[in-house]
Design an enzyme around this catalytic site. Structure first.
Site, PDB file in Angstrom:
ATOM      1  N   THR A  93       0.794  -1.033  -0.086  1.00  0.00           N
ATOM      2  CA  THR A  93      -0.032   0.111   0.012  1.00  0.00           C
ATOM      3  C   THR A  93       0.843   1.269   0.035  1.00  0.00           C
ATOM      4  OG1 THR A  93      -1.782  -1.298   1.405  1.00  0.00           O
ATOM      5  CG2 THR A  93      -1.980   1.060   1.157  1.00  0.00           C
ATOM      6  N   TYR A 104     -12.892  -3.899  -2.739  1.00  0.00           N
ATOM      7  CA  TYR A 104     -14.007  -3.412  -3.777  1.00  0.00           C
ATOM      8  C   TYR A 104     -15.010  -4.509  -4.161  1.00  0.00           C
ATOM      9  CZ  TYR A 104     -16.719  -0.750  -7.239  1.00  0.00           C
ATOM     10  OH  TYR A 104     -17.604  -0.512  -7.777  1.00  0.00           O
ATOM     11  N   TYR A 119      -2.935 -10.377   4.407  1.00  0.00           N
ATOM     12  CA  TYR A 119      -2.758  -9.216   4.580  1.00  0.00           C
ATOM     13  C   TYR A 119      -4.387  -8.654   5.031  1.00  0.00           C
ATOM     14  CZ  TYR A 119      -1.884  -3.947   4.004  1.00  0.00           C
ATOM     15  OH  TYR A 119      -1.786  -2.413   4.304  1.00  0.00           O
ATOM     16  N   ARG A 154      -9.308  -0.441   4.375  1.00  0.00           N
ATOM     17  CA  ARG A 154      -9.116  -0.140   2.824  1.00  0.00           C
ATOM     18  C   ARG A 154      -9.767  -0.978   2.153  1.00  0.00           C
ATOM     19  NH1 ARG A 154      -4.950   3.199   1.309  1.00  0.00           N
ATOM     20  NH2 ARG A 154      -3.504   4.159   2.808  1.00  0.00           N
ATOM     21  N   LYS A 169      -0.139 -10.196   8.249  1.00  0.00           N
ATOM     22  CA  LYS A 169      -0.052  -8.720   8.377  1.00  0.00           C
ATOM     23  C   LYS A 169      -1.474  -8.322   9.029  1.00  0.00           C
ATOM     24  CE  LYS A 169       1.002  -4.148   6.639  1.00  0.00           C
ATOM     25  NZ  LYS A 169       1.091  -3.300   5.526  1.00  0.00           N
ATOM     26  N   ILE A 189       5.233  -4.774   9.984  1.00  0.00           N
ATOM     27  CA  ILE A 189       5.435  -4.323   8.546  1.00  0.00           C
ATOM     28  C   ILE A 189       5.055  -2.733   8.578  1.00  0.00           C
ATOM     29  CG2 ILE A 189       4.696  -4.081   6.361  1.00  0.00           C
ATOM     30  CD1 ILE A 189       4.066  -7.070   6.195  1.00  0.00           C
TER      31      ILE A 189
END
Length: 300
Positions: free
Chosen positions: A51, A114, A140, A145, A168, A210
């Site tokens: 990202t 999405y 992740y 997001r 993560k 991370i």
């Protein structure tokens, strides 16, 4: 229960690298300088095209070249975990195959964004990657997001697959790791994706972070992690106190624009980003400067 005698495959401070730009193109000279600074500071790993690396505005060919460049420059000195996320499963497989081909140590694969898949859809997405490419995969989970939250049960189910080696966790929810540790067998890597809560994550049994902050202050992040990992929490808190404002202000504008501004103040790269991200706002810049100074950084 997790076997605490087993060492996780990935741990420590793993920097979510920015992708430097100059005049609209990837600035590989600045990227090389950035990578060398990270390794010299003692970070334990690098994540290109996550990202923070603005992967969503890179072309597929740019994405692949950035991964290849990072692997070549790291030259085995630290582990490289290549971003390979997509809301298109076949594209995620393609990116993971490329990462393996150029020598990355693992891939970081975000939950598909999405589309809003079900938990079964999430499982099948990651299973397809697991089955297609023989490379370690870190899940992740960043629902802020992706608009989808990978449940603890789904993570535990995925952890049984041979190539799924860790997660993560960017939820900021410290309760999750305790649940996962009681449900997942073996040396699964629990990696925080949230700099401000790293200290607490380590106390709950986490293995590292991370990190966005380590782009800017890698030595301090390594010192924080090392103290926390060794159980020297008073020392770790001192480092956290120095860094807490920087942790937060790097998200005071659309990420990674404050991070790139901070790196420009260190003379490492320009503050250039790609639309729809815009450069760090004039209101946020002095906040970044102050946080950097508090963290002990000398501004150019």
């Amino acid at each position: 229960m997790t076997d605490t005698l087993l060492r996780p495959a990935f741990s420590g401070v793993i920097t979510a690298l920015v992708t430097p730009f100059k005049n609209g193109e990837v600035d590989y000279d600045a990227f090389a300088v950035h990578i060398e600074r990270q390794i010299a500071a003692g970070v334990h790993g690098l994540v290109p095209v996550g990202t923070t690396g603005e992967t969503s505005t890179l072309t597929v060919e740019e994405h692949k070249q950035v991964v290849r460049f990072c692997v070549e420059k790291a030259a085995g000195r630290v582990k490289v975990i290549a971003g390979a996320g997509s809301n298109n499963t076949s594209e995620a497989i393609e990116l993971a195959q490329h990462a393996k081909a150029v020598g990355a140590d693992a891939v970081l694969v975000v939950a598909p964004y999405y589309n809003k898949p079900s938990q079964e859809g999430l499982y099948q997405h990651f299973k397809a990657i697991n089955d297609a490419v023989q490379i370690p995969v870190l899940l992740y989970n960043v629902p802020g997001r992706t608009v989808v939250d990978m449940s603890n049960d789904t993570v535990a189910r995925l952890a049984k697959l041979p190539n799924i080696v860790g997660i993560k966790d960017a939820t900021g929810d410290l309760e999750r790791i305790s649940y996962m540790r009681t449900e997942i067998e073996g040396n699964f890597s629990y990696i925080s994706g949230d700099d401000p809560t790293l200290l607490g994550y380590l106390a709950h049994g986490g293995h590292g972070v991370i990190s966005v902050t380590s782009n800017v202050a890698p030595e301090a992040m390594v010192a924080l992690y090392t103290a926390g990992h060794q159980g020297a929490f008073e020392t770790a808190r001192q480092w956290q106190d120095k860094l807490i404002r920087l942790h937060k202000v790097l998200f005071a504008d659309s990420s990674p624009s404050p991070t790139k501004y901070a790196l420009s103040r260190l003379g490492i790269c320009t503050d250039e980003v790609r639309l729809p991200i815009t450069p760090c706002s004039a209101a946020v810049r002095p906040m970044v400067d102050e946080a950097m100074t508090r963290a002990g950084l000398e501004l150019a």
